[in-house]
Design a protein around this motif. Structure first.
Motif, short mmCIF file in Angstrom:
data_model
loop_
_atom_site.label_atom_id
_atom_site.label_comp_id
_atom_site.label_asym_id
_atom_site.label_seq_id
_atom_site.Cartn_x
_atom_site.Cartn_y
_atom_site.Cartn_z
N THR A 141 54.56 55.80 29.49
CA THR A 141 55.87 55.99 30.38
C THR A 141 56.09 54.37 30.70
OG1 THR A 141 56.87 56.92 32.40
CG2 THR A 141 54.41 56.17 32.55
N SER A 142 57.19 54.27 31.68
CA SER A 142 57.59 52.95 32.17
C SER A 142 58.39 52.99 33.48
CB SER A 142 58.47 52.40 31.20
OG SER A 142 59.76 53.08 31.04
N LEU A 143 58.18 51.64 34.13
CA LEU A 143 59.10 51.76 35.32
C LEU A 143 59.63 50.10 35.37
CD1 LEU A 143 56.66 51.29 38.23
CD2 LEU A 143 55.85 51.35 35.96
N MET A 144 60.60 50.13 36.25
CA MET A 144 61.13 48.80 36.32
C MET A 144 60.50 48.11 37.46
SD MET A 144 63.14 48.16 33.91
CE MET A 144 63.92 46.75 34.45
N VAL A 145 60.08 46.73 37.37
CA VAL A 145 59.08 45.95 38.41
C VAL A 145 59.77 44.72 38.62
CG1 VAL A 145 57.08 45.35 39.40
CG2 VAL A 145 57.08 47.23 37.75
N THR A 146 60.05 44.47 40.14
CA THR A 146 60.76 43.06 40.54
C THR A 146 59.38 42.42 41.26
OG1 THR A 146 62.87 44.05 40.68
CG2 THR A 146 62.34 41.69 41.70
N PRO A 147 58.69 41.53 40.61
CA PRO A 147 57.52 40.96 41.28
C PRO A 147 58.04 39.74 42.19
CG PRO A 147 57.41 40.72 38.78
CD PRO A 147 58.89 41.19 39.19
N TYR A 148 57.15 39.26 43.03
CA TYR A 148 57.52 38.10 43.98
C TYR A 148 56.52 36.92 43.23
CZ TYR A 148 53.35 39.63 46.33
OH TYR A 148 52.10 40.18 47.01
N VAL A 149 57.21 35.64 43.95
CA VAL A 149 56.57 34.59 43.27
C VAL A 149 54.99 34.66 43.72
CG1 VAL A 149 56.09 32.00 43.48
CG2 VAL A 149 58.79 33.23 43.55
N LEU A 150 54.17 34.53 42.78
CA LEU A 150 52.77 34.81 43.06
C LEU A 150 52.11 33.46 43.78
CD1 LEU A 150 50.35 36.64 42.27
CD2 LEU A 150 49.90 35.10 40.26
N THR A 151 51.40 33.85 44.76
CA THR A 151 50.62 32.74 45.48
C THR A 151 49.30 32.48 45.12
OG1 THR A 151 52.09 33.03 47.54
CG2 THR A 151 50.04 31.78 47.92
N TYR A 152 48.91 31.37 44.64
CA TYR A 152 47.62 31.41 44.11
C TYR A 152 46.51 30.95 45.17
CZ TYR A 152 49.80 31.22 39.49
OH TYR A 152 50.47 31.84 38.33
N PRO A 153 45.42 30.97 45.11
CA PRO A 153 44.43 30.67 46.08
C PRO A 153 44.33 29.27 46.45
CG PRO A 153 43.20 31.53 44.26
CD PRO A 153 44.80 31.74 44.05
N SER A 154 43.80 28.95 47.53
CA SER A 154 43.29 27.29 47.57
C SER A 154 41.70 27.31 47.39
CB SER A 154 43.64 26.86 49.13
OG SER A 154 44.99 26.86 49.15
N PHE A 155 41.30 26.18 46.85
CA PHE A 155 39.90 26.14 46.60
C PHE A 155 39.27 25.22 47.26
CE2 PHE A 155 41.68 28.16 43.25
CZ PHE A 155 40.84 29.45 42.90
N PHE A 196 26.70 24.46 43.87
CA PHE A 196 27.65 24.33 44.86
C PHE A 196 28.59 25.70 45.00
CE2 PHE A 196 29.15 23.33 40.68
CZ PHE A 196 30.64 23.83 40.76
N ARG A 197 29.54 25.80 45.38
CA ARG A 197 30.18 26.99 45.33
C ARG A 197 31.63 26.70 45.77
NH1 ARG A 197 28.61 31.44 49.85
NH2 ARG A 197 26.57 30.91 49.67
N PHE A 198 32.68 27.59 45.81
CA PHE A 198 33.91 27.34 46.20
C PHE A 198 34.36 28.38 47.30
CE2 PHE A 198 34.42 25.46 42.02
CZ PHE A 198 34.98 24.26 42.09
N LEU A 199 35.02 27.97 48.50
CA LEU A 199 35.34 28.92 49.49
C LEU A 199 36.96 29.18 49.37
CD1 LEU A 199 33.31 27.46 52.43
CD2 LEU A 199 32.65 29.13 50.84
N GLY A 200 37.58 30.17 50.09
CA GLY A 200 38.57 30.16 50.06
C GLY A 200 39.25 29.75 51.35
N GLN A 201 38.29 29.38 52.31
CA GLN A 201 38.71 28.90 53.83
C GLN A 201 37.64 27.91 54.19
OE1 GLN A 201 38.20 32.56 52.95
NE2 GLN A 201 35.99 31.69 52.94
#
Length: 377
Positions: free
Chosen positions: A146-160, A198-203
């Motif tokens: 089956t199918s549907l029409m989708v209008t996405p918004y501009v994707l916001t990528y995370p800060s690292f 080390f690691r990455f934080l989103g904040q």
């Protein structure tokens, strides 16, 4: 003695009869009798709203698949940008008796990006349900499409934000170093300490999102990077962090946050060190007039950190040199002209451009951290 002999004979006869009865049993086979059927989508079209990412967007329901023997069935909801499903994207996996799945605005927007639908443009999303048995996904059976029409918004990528013993900031989250971000890519030239974690934080805090390798032994909530360079690995006995196994030095650390890609690479910089006796400013600053032979020395104030104070005009442009000539030691604004606050080496930089007001400013360059600051005094 005779009793022991009789006991052994009894056990032998029992074993032979048991084996014979096992051979006479029928082998049970399981066959797929009916495929799952997509019964309903809660909407025929979606206009996704970035202001309400957690709001419900779509519910998918389907009729059960059927197998010849009662057994637990798993379902995989797949979407694609074409009805042939040349590159299917898994929207969700459902196990047990559930026959419906609900998705938020954010989940559907991520899914639309995953199949290549363009932001702010209505595009067709094809959907199907695949039933299967067990972890090996045997006897898979596919529903109608089956199918549907989708209008996405501009994707916001995370800060690292990088933090840890391998980074120059240590384990203090409030001091974590943010990466320069341009669309789906985040990167920085920074010193990494060999053999450290080390690691990455989103904040700038532990609480919230943490990013590590998507591998066995890492906490599920921290799993993010699907591919990584060979000088990165999961530390033994550590389920949260990443280990840098390369030689200590300055690296270009690049993250590709494209949904489904999510890679990280640590590549040695063309200038692998950061500690120089003197570095110089060259440009239309302090009367230098872009004369590399008369480049102005900066003052060393710390480990790879240098300062220079001068008045700055509205059209100020300058670069940093490691010698009073246009040689190999050359730093500027990362990836081109501008004022991002991030330093890039020769081959990956442009002029640092700054709009001053004729007042006095302090320029601080941190080659170890890969950053610079211009602060009015």
């Amino acid at each position: 003695m005779k009793n022991n002999i009789f006991k052994h004979l009894f056990l032998a006869v029992t074993l032979i009869l048991g084996l014979s009865s096992c051979e006479d049993r029928d082998i049970v086979t399981v066959d797929n009798v009916a495929s799952p059927i997509v019964m309903d989508l809660s909407a025929n079209s979606l206009i996704l709203d970035k202001n309400f990412p957690g709001n419900p967007a779509l519910t998918v329901t389907w009729q059960s698949a059927a197998y010849s023997v009662p057994t637990e069935i798993s379902y995989r909801i797949e979407i694609a940008g074409d009805k042939e499903f040349a590159k299917p994207y898994t929207l969700a996996t459902v196990m047990g008796s559930e026959r419906a799945a609900a998705f938020s605005m954010l989940q559907m927007n991520d899914a639309a990006a995953g199949i290549g639908l363009a932001p702010s443009v209505a595009g067709k999303m094809f959907m199907r349900v695949v039933s299967y048995l067990g972890s090996g996904q045997s006897l898979a059976s596919t529903s109608n499409t089956t199918s549907l029409m989708v209008t996405p918004y501009v994707l916001t990528y995370p800060s690292f934000y990088i933090v840890g013993a391998a980074s120059y900031v240590g384990w203090t989250p409030e001091k974590a170093q943010v990466f320069y971000k341009k669309d789906n890519l985040s990167y920085i030239y920074t010193n990494l300490q060999g053999g450290e974690n080390f690691r990455f934080l989103g904040q700038l805090a532990w609480d919230g999102k943490n990013y590590a390798l998507n591998t066995t032994g890492t906490k599920p909530e921290n799993q993010y990077f699907n591919q990584w360079s060979t000088n990165l690995s999961k530390p033994d006995g550590d389920d949260e962090n990443i280990k840098f196994t390369g030689t200590t030095g300055v690296y270009k650390v690049t993250i590709n946050a494209t949904l489904g890609v999510q890679t990280i690479e640590a590549k040695p910089s063309v200038i692998p060190t950061y500690d120089f006796p003197t570095i110089y400013v060259v440009g239309n600053i302090a009367g230098n007039g872009w004369s590399e032979g008369n480049a102005i020395p900066m003052t060393t104030i710390g480990d790879g950190v240098y300062e220079f104070t001068s008045t700055l005009a509205g059209d100020t442009e300058f670069k940093i040199l490691g010698q009073q000539s246009w040689g190999d030691l050359d730093w500027g604004n990362i990836s081109g002209n501008g004022n991002t606050g991030f330093i890039g080496p020769k081959g990956d930089n442009g002029n640092i451009k700054f709009v001053g007001d004729g007042g006095s400013y302090k320029i601080t360059v941190n080659l170890k951290g890969g950053i610079y600051k211009i602060i009015k005094l």
